[in-house]
Design a protein around this motif. Structure first.
Motif, mmCIF file in Angstrom:
data_model
loop_
_atom_site.group_PDB
_atom_site.id
_atom_site.type_symbol
_atom_site.label_atom_id
_atom_site.label_comp_id
_atom_site.label_asym_id
_atom_site.label_seq_id
_atom_site.Cartn_x
_atom_site.Cartn_y
_atom_site.Cartn_z
ATOM 1 N N LEU A 173 -20.034 -0.833 11.810
ATOM 2 C CA LEU A 173 -20.217 -0.658 10.364
ATOM 3 C C LEU A 173 -18.904 -0.811 9.594
ATOM 4 N N MET A 174 -19.037 -0.894 8.265
ATOM 5 C CA MET A 174 -17.878 -0.985 7.385
ATOM 6 C C MET A 174 -17.909 0.204 6.416
ATOM 7 N N GLY A 175 -16.799 0.433 5.743
ATOM 8 C CA GLY A 175 -16.779 1.506 4.759
ATOM 9 C C GLY A 175 -15.427 1.600 4.078
ATOM 10 N N GLU A 176 -15.246 2.681 3.367
ATOM 11 C CA GLU A 176 -14.034 2.904 2.587
ATOM 12 C C GLU A 176 -13.070 3.764 3.398
ATOM 13 N N GLY A 177 -11.800 3.377 3.425
ATOM 14 C CA GLY A 177 -10.783 4.188 4.081
ATOM 15 C C GLY A 177 -9.768 4.676 3.066
ATOM 16 N N ARG A 178 -9.011 5.690 3.451
ATOM 17 C CA ARG A 178 -7.936 6.185 2.596
ATOM 18 C C ARG A 178 -6.686 6.372 3.449
ATOM 19 N N ILE A 179 -5.569 5.875 2.944
ATOM 20 C CA ILE A 179 -4.307 5.978 3.684
ATOM 21 C C ILE A 179 -3.781 7.401 3.526
ATOM 22 N N VAL A 180 -3.663 8.131 4.659
ATOM 23 C CA VAL A 180 -3.188 9.517 4.580
ATOM 24 C C VAL A 180 -1.727 9.653 4.987
ATOM 25 N N SER A 181 -1.219 8.662 5.735
ATOM 26 C CA SER A 181 0.231 8.634 5.957
ATOM 27 C C SER A 181 0.649 7.202 6.218
ATOM 28 N N LEU A 182 1.876 6.883 5.837
ATOM 29 C CA LEU A 182 2.344 5.494 5.944
ATOM 30 C C LEU A 182 3.857 5.502 5.999
ATOM 31 N N ASP A 183 4.422 4.914 7.069
ATOM 32 C CA ASP A 183 5.860 4.667 7.093
ATOM 33 C C ASP A 183 6.102 3.349 7.803
ATOM 34 N N SER A 184 7.347 3.063 8.153
ATOM 35 C CA SER A 184 7.646 1.761 8.745
ATOM 36 C C SER A 184 7.084 1.628 10.158
ATOM 37 N N GLN A 185 6.684 2.762 10.760
ATOM 38 C CA GLN A 185 6.221 2.746 12.148
ATOM 39 C C GLN A 185 4.699 2.693 12.264
ATOM 40 N N ARG A 186 4.012 3.380 11.361
ATOM 41 C CA ARG A 186 2.550 3.442 11.504
ATOM 42 C C ARG A 186 1.885 3.862 10.196
ATOM 43 N N ALA A 187 0.588 3.541 10.138
ATOM 44 C CA ALA A 187 -0.251 3.999 9.027
ATOM 45 C C ALA A 187 -1.444 4.721 9.609
ATOM 46 N N THR A 188 -1.798 5.844 9.008
ATOM 47 C CA THR A 188 -3.000 6.572 9.409
ATOM 48 C C THR A 188 -3.991 6.539 8.258
ATOM 49 N N ILE A 189 -5.229 6.205 8.616
ATOM 50 C CA ILE A 189 -6.270 5.984 7.615
ATOM 51 C C ILE A 189 -7.509 6.779 8.021
ATOM 52 N N THR A 190 -8.007 7.611 7.119
ATOM 53 C CA THR A 190 -9.304 8.266 7.363
ATOM 54 C C THR A 190 -10.378 7.436 6.669
ATOM 55 N N ALA A 199 0.827 -1.207 0.000
ATOM 56 C CA ALA A 199 0.000 0.000 0.000
ATOM 57 C C ALA A 199 0.864 1.261 0.000
ATOM 58 N N ALA A 200 0.274 2.328 -0.500
ATOM 59 C CA ALA A 200 0.950 3.631 -0.527
ATOM 60 C C ALA A 200 -0.047 4.705 -0.084
ATOM 61 N N VAL A 201 0.495 5.850 0.293
ATOM 62 C CA VAL A 201 -0.364 6.975 0.669
ATOM 63 C C VAL A 201 -1.311 7.277 -0.494
ATOM 64 N N GLY A 202 -2.582 7.467 -0.159
ATOM 65 C CA GLY A 202 -3.582 7.751 -1.183
ATOM 66 C C GLY A 202 -4.402 6.524 -1.562
ATOM 67 N N ASP A 203 -3.864 5.321 -1.270
ATOM 68 C CA ASP A 203 -4.613 4.103 -1.597
ATOM 69 C C ASP A 203 -5.880 4.010 -0.753
ATOM 70 N N SER A 204 -6.885 3.410 -1.332
ATOM 71 C CA SER A 204 -8.082 3.155 -0.546
ATOM 72 C C SER A 204 -8.045 1.732 -0.008
ATOM 73 N N VAL A 205 -8.709 1.538 1.108
ATOM 74 C CA VAL A 205 -8.693 0.239 1.778
ATOM 75 C C VAL A 205 -10.039 0.080 2.498
ATOM 76 N N ARG A 206 -10.621 -1.127 2.404
ATOM 77 C CA ARG A 206 -11.886 -1.376 3.101
ATOM 78 C C ARG A 206 -11.611 -1.497 4.595
ATOM 79 N N VAL A 207 -12.378 -0.775 5.402
ATOM 80 C CA VAL A 207 -12.206 -0.850 6.852
ATOM 81 C C VAL A 207 -13.545 -1.179 7.514
ATOM 82 N N GLY A 208 -13.470 -1.727 8.716
ATOM 83 C CA GLY A 208 -14.679 -2.040 9.462
ATOM 84 C C GLY A 208 -14.410 -1.936 10.948
ATOM 85 N N GLU A 209 -15.381 -1.403 11.663
ATOM 86 C CA GLU A 209 -15.241 -1.315 13.115
ATOM 87 C C GLU A 209 -15.782 -2.605 13.725
ATOM 88 N N ILE A 210 -14.979 -3.239 14.570
ATOM 89 C CA ILE A 210 -15.412 -4.511 15.136
ATOM 90 C C ILE A 210 -16.755 -4.325 15.841
#
Lengths: 239, 239
Positions: free
Chosen positions: A47-64, A33-44
């Motif tokens: 609900l479920m929905g579409e996420g977008r990776i807004v930052s990503l490095d070796s330590q963490r990924a942030t997804i809105t 994955a890269a910043v800007g990619d979309s990814v399906r997310v769901g809250e345990i």
């Protein structure tokens, strides 16, 4: 991982999560994955929905994300499985979640080896990990309930009747006169599957006395995990 | 092992075999067998029957037998599976034999990793071992035929049409308008199942052009091995 599952503890904002565990590794190594990619997310359990990776490095990924769709309907099935050996238990936990079983009961039976009850797979957190793997595969968010019943007789006499309220109870056991394993999904079911080597006659008698009808999957003796997925496969809501 | 399989090479008399390999270990360690015990035996690609252990020590077991019953009917299914990773391949080989599939074709597809074709599991003897495990489980003697198709396009264009003669061809792929995966067993079927991640559109187009209809197992994305056993479970001759 067809769905990235998260809990409230992963939230870094009202519609944002930050992950740094094996989900990060999976995003990086499997999805590449890269910043800007979309990814399906769901809250345990939500609900479920579409996420977008807004930052990503070796330590963490942030997804809105935006959550807008409910998980798929559960199979109206309570699955009873005689505790299998640990390797098979892991697969059955995953499969039960994957096929959408509502509730799983792991119970003792004469042919269950005592040592099986000692496996670390039965630790609550470990079972949950395998269940989540099944949910991630099938894109579901609702964790099935799992109950352990370490004694056969008290379980069948004292707690099985309540599980059978409003459900048709079926016992997968190749007795003469067994009817065909069902293929409809409208009726809520309780499905009981024995250990490798099968139930002993005393257990069959007790389960029948509790109201379970015997059903058959035909003349072939299936491995327990294959009997589980064959029975559940017949019930999938395919229309 | 619900059936001890043997070949002509195991015969020590017209109705007697002597075994000294892992079948002996299994008799001793799992069955805890003793002289005089009966054991189900079957000749590979032949009949099955009752055997009796007439001698048993740490080196060999000798079993006399009478073969009198045919193996169970095969499922009238040719199963096409995009080559999965080795761990899953082993389980699919076992399951295909266990459910009674007539023929298994492992084929290449865009999302099959090239390294999968290098696995030692694909060695003829190794594949046969896994197939025999499935037959031993289900009490069957007829080894399914396995074919490897390393190139998608020549396979679909040149050899798939012959496989489809007299068979209904189905493609398990969740397209809109897909019909329900079938539950009858009277029609001979060819069932095609894609890789993890699914077929790419070009492949779906080619398979549809070859005459395959898309069928669905519902909204859940199943692991390949679970899609296989769910589809086959729906076809089991349970009446």
């Amino acid at each position: 991982m067809n769905l990235l599952l998260f809990t409230d503890g992963d939230r870094s904002g009202p519609a944002e999560i930050t992950v740094s565990d094996q989900r990060l590794q999976h995003l990086r190594q499997v999805h590449r994955a890269a910043v800007g990619d979309s990814v399906r997310v769901g809250e345990i359990d939500g609900l479920m929905g579409e996420g977008r990776i807004v930052s990503l490095d070796s330590q963490r990924a942030t997804i809105t994300f935006q959550l807008d769709s409910p998980p798929p309907a559960k199979l109206p099935v309570t699955l009873l499985v005689a505790l299998p050996r640990p390797k098979m238990l892991r697969r059955i936990l995953r499969s039960a979640a994957e096929f959408g079983v509502e509730q799983l009961v792991l119970f003792n039976s004469y042919r269950v080896e005592k040592s099986f009850w000692q496996t670390p797979v039965l630790a609550e957190d470990t079972m949950r990990d395998y269940l989540l793997q099944g949910l991630e595969q099938a894109r579901d968010t609702i964790v099935p309930a799992v109950t352990l019943e370490r004694r056969f007789k008290p379980f069948v006499e004292d707690r099985l009747p309540a599980l059978l309220a409003e459900r048709r109870g079926l016992l997968a056991h190749p007795l003469p006169g067994a009817s065909a394993a069902p293929t409809d999904t409208d009726t809520p079911l309780l499905l009981a599957i024995g250990p490798e080597g099968g139930f002993i006659p005393y257990e069959v008698d007790m389960l029948q006395a509790a109201g379970l009808e015997t059903v058959s999957l035909g003349p072939r003796i299936l491995r327990v995990e294959n009997a589980v997925t064959a029975l559940l496969g017949r019930l999938l809501p395919v229309d």
